[in-house]
Design an enzyme around this catalytic site. Structure first.
Site, PDB file in Angstrom:
ATOM      1  CB  CYS A 124      -4.587   8.233 -12.862  1.00 42.54           C
ATOM      2  SG  CYS A 124      -6.167   8.002 -13.632  1.00 42.54           S
ATOM      3  CB  CYS A 142      -4.992  -4.343   1.804  1.00 45.69           C
ATOM      4  SG  CYS A 142      -5.825  -3.119   0.690  1.00 45.69           S
ATOM      5  CB  CYS A 145      -3.525  -0.311  -0.626  1.00 45.74           C
ATOM      6  SG  CYS A 145      -3.237  -0.298   1.223  1.00 45.74           S
ATOM      7  CB  CYS A 191      -6.832  -2.314   4.320  1.00 46.59           C
ATOM      8  SG  CYS A 191      -5.344  -1.017   3.853  1.00 46.59           S
ATOM      9  CB  CYS A 238      -6.722   1.590   1.271  1.00 44.47           C
ATOM     10  SG  CYS A 238      -7.065   0.105   0.347  1.00 44.47           S
TER      11      CYS A 238
HETATM   12 FE    FE Z   1      -5.451  -0.965   1.404  1.00 50.07          FE
END
Ligand code: FE
Length: 130
Positions: free
Chosen positions: A119, A99, A96, A50, A47
């Site tokens: 996607c 975060c 995610c 984070c 990510c």
């Molecule tokens: Fe994240």
């Protein structure tokens, strides 16, 4: 990784304006513009908000849509799936879990045995070579 931002102001400082728009405002990057779209190296996609590990390069495929596509997450516990109703469509949003950043959407038309097509906006991801 630095401490997780607590306010939107802190997120704005950490992220580029494009990343902020996608991750924090559920935006969509322009297709075929992401730097990781054609990346074929072996490694893990994390990510960009984070650093949480999200997708493995083994699961990446070329969907032709212009966004990086994966047939499953690296670890289902690291993502959150949520129905959304934006733009008069019913879709499943991928976030995610750590975060709360918006990553993209998942669809049921994947070409592999999982049947899934995650996607994902390239700018929501960083790549770590393994
Ligand atoms: Fe994240």
């Amino acid at each position: 990784m630095k401490a997780m931002p607590k306010t939107e102001e802190e997120w704005k400082k950490r992220l580029s304006s494009e990343q902020y728009h996608v991750l924090r405002e559920k935006g969509t990057e322009i297709p075929f513009t992401g730097k990781l779209l054609n990346n074929k190296e072996n490694g893990v996609y994390t990510c960009s908000g984070c650093g949480s590990e999200l997708f493995s390069s083994d699961t990446k495929f070329d969907s032709g849509t212009g966004w990086p596509s994966f047939d499953k997450p690296e670890n289902l516990e690291n993502v959150e799936l949520k129905k959304d109703f934006l733009h008069e469509m019913v879709r499943t949003e991928v976030l995610c879990r750590k975060c709360g950043g918006h990553l993209g959407h998942v669809f049921d038309d994947g070409p592999t045995e999982t049947g899934k097509r995650f996607c994902i906006n390239s700018c929501a991801l960083e790549f770590k070579r393994k």
